[in-house]
Design a protein around this motif. Sequence first.
Motif, PDB file in Angstrom:
ATOM      1  N   ARG A   4      51.595-102.752  42.083  1.00 55.93           N
ATOM      2  CA  ARG A   4      53.109-102.064  42.979  1.00 55.93           C
ATOM      3  C   ARG A   4      52.814-101.584  44.111  1.00 55.93           C
ATOM      4  O   ARG A   4      51.911-100.894  44.537  1.00 55.93           O
ATOM      5  N   ALA A   6      55.678 -99.071  45.329  1.00 58.13           N
ATOM      6  CA  ALA A   6      56.540 -97.872  45.061  1.00 58.13           C
ATOM      7  C   ALA A   6      57.160 -96.619  46.510  1.00 58.13           C
ATOM      8  O   ALA A   6      56.959 -96.079  46.443  1.00 58.13           O
ATOM      9  N   PRO A   7      58.119 -97.857  47.163  1.00 58.65           N
ATOM     10  CA  PRO A   7      58.545 -96.663  48.409  1.00 58.65           C
ATOM     11  C   PRO A   7      59.943 -96.405  48.026  1.00 58.65           C
ATOM     12  O   PRO A   7      60.770 -95.822  46.657  1.00 58.65           O
ATOM     13  N   SER A   8      59.702 -95.490  49.105  1.00 57.19           N
ATOM     14  CA  SER A   8      61.006 -93.911  49.415  1.00 57.19           C
ATOM     15  C   SER A   8      61.500 -94.464  49.820  1.00 57.19           C
ATOM     16  O   SER A   8      61.782 -94.600  51.068  1.00 57.19           O
ATOM     17  N   GLU A  40      61.607 -95.298  44.961  1.00 54.66           N
ATOM     18  CA  GLU A  40      61.084 -94.198  44.195  1.00 54.66           C
ATOM     19  C   GLU A  40      62.538 -93.231  45.479  1.00 54.66           C
ATOM     20  O   GLU A  40      62.150 -92.620  46.227  1.00 54.66           O
ATOM     21  N   TYR A 192      57.707 -85.963  41.950  1.00 55.32           N
ATOM     22  CA  TYR A 192      57.114 -87.059  42.574  1.00 55.32           C
ATOM     23  C   TYR A 192      55.949 -87.082  41.611  1.00 55.32           C
ATOM     24  O   TYR A 192      56.160 -88.435  41.113  1.00 55.32           O
ATOM     25  N   VAL A 196      55.945 -90.222  39.060  1.00 54.62           N
ATOM     26  CA  VAL A 196      54.935 -91.430  39.456  1.00 54.62           C
ATOM     27  C   VAL A 196      54.381 -92.108  38.212  1.00 54.62           C
ATOM     28  O   VAL A 196      54.393 -93.008  37.903  1.00 54.62           O
ATOM     29  N   ARG A 210      47.754 -97.959  47.976  1.00 56.53           N
ATOM     30  CA  ARG A 210      48.792 -96.909  49.440  1.00 56.53           C
ATOM     31  C   ARG A 210      47.914 -95.976  50.019  1.00 56.53           C
ATOM     32  O   ARG A 210      46.659 -96.104  49.746  1.00 56.53           O
ATOM     33  N   LEU A 214      47.923 -90.312  50.087  1.00 59.42           N
ATOM     34  CA  LEU A 214      48.304 -90.144  48.820  1.00 59.42           C
ATOM     35  C   LEU A 214      46.781 -89.527  47.966  1.00 59.42           C
ATOM     36  O   LEU A 214      46.735 -88.598  46.500  1.00 59.42           O
TER      37      LEU A 214
HETATM   38  N1  GLU Z   1      56.970 -93.196  46.982  1.00 59.72           N
HETATM   39  C1  GLU Z   1      56.231 -93.051  47.590  1.00 59.72           C
HETATM   40  C2  GLU Z   1      55.952 -92.976  49.482  1.00 59.72           C
HETATM   41  O1  GLU Z   1      56.891 -93.802  49.342  1.00 59.72           O
HETATM   42  C3  GLU Z   1      54.964 -93.456  47.412  1.00 59.72           C
HETATM   43  C4  GLU Z   1      54.066 -93.716  45.870  1.00 59.72           C
HETATM   44  C5  GLU Z   1      53.033 -94.075  46.186  1.00 59.72           C
HETATM   45  O2  GLU Z   1      52.301 -95.202  46.015  1.00 59.72           O
HETATM   46  O3  GLU Z   1      52.441 -93.322  44.901  1.00 59.72           O
HETATM   47  O4  GLU Z   1      55.225 -92.103  50.225  1.00 59.72           O
END
Ligand code: GLU
Length: 312
Positions: A4, A6-8, A40, A192, A196, A210, A214
């Motif tokens: 996946r 999962a951008p903010s 996100e 978050y 998540v 990612r 993280l």
């Molecule tokens: N939404 C997070 C961000 O844009 C990333 C989350 C993830 O990949 O776990 O920094």
Amino acid sequence: MRGRFAPSPSGRMHLGNVYSALLSYLCAKKTDCEWILRIEDLDRQRCKKEYSYQLIEDLLWLGLKWDNFSSLSNCGLSDEFFQSNRDSFYVKAFNSLCEKGLVYDCFCHRADLLASSAPHLADGRIVYSGKCKNLTPEEKFSFQKKQNPSKRISVEGCEISFQDICYGLQKCNLASECGDFIIRRADGNFSYQLAVVVDDALMGINQIVRGRDLIPSAFEQIYLYEKLGFSQVPEYFHLPLLLSQDGRRLSKRDKDCDMGFLRGCFTPEKLIGKILFLCGCIEKEEKISLEEAVEIFTPQKIKNEDILLHCI
Ligand code: GLU
């Protein structure tokens, strides 16, 4: 198998975000995984709908089409893939952690915690001392009259480890290196970390690609997987970061790296070639189509060293 992105949506995507998007897509396609897009947008103050639509349009410009594409929705992504519509799932998970007796009210303010002598971690977080864990009912009552609490999960003396595809074995003692962490903020929004994990588990995600910033979050997330009874922890592939010339992480404020600027100087093929070159998958910078990129992409060539951008 499912990967996946999962951008903010807190601004226009920059080169670092597109690099994560492309590499998560290529890792998924290379291993016959589906590739899911999830927005996100839990932080209702920083995230805006127009940024989500722009982000979606920028991904499609690059040719990255998600497998949960919906032709019924006007932007290609149905509401259930926006975190802002998924509170009911988070409430359920949150309640189950409360029922297990793992959650407590915390009245500490961020500013006080930062000013305290508690250990500060490299990424700016502090190790929470557990100060509010044993408040007496009277103390709690008097705080409650003045403010809403945030909710922390107790981590006990737990050691978490995982094998990262790029960075190797990662270990953390949650109690001494992280402390009890927030799963619901005082304004009622879920954190978050909680969102998540719930989403990745319910969406059947088993491959997470990612940025390496993280990695510390992964420990807290694995802990939540265990406590929520989700049996399958995904495989993690953390990527080296792209750094600006002065050694900073790219941010949405670096306008010379944002998609508006990049789309003015690059074709999709040129940008794909640039990213593959930056991460060491090709020897010289050249145009590469997305199909060719899937062919030649070799995750093993990605080194665990951050990438300094000399110029775009
Ligand atoms: N939404 C997070 C961000 O844009 C990333 C989350 C993830 O990949 O776990 O920094």
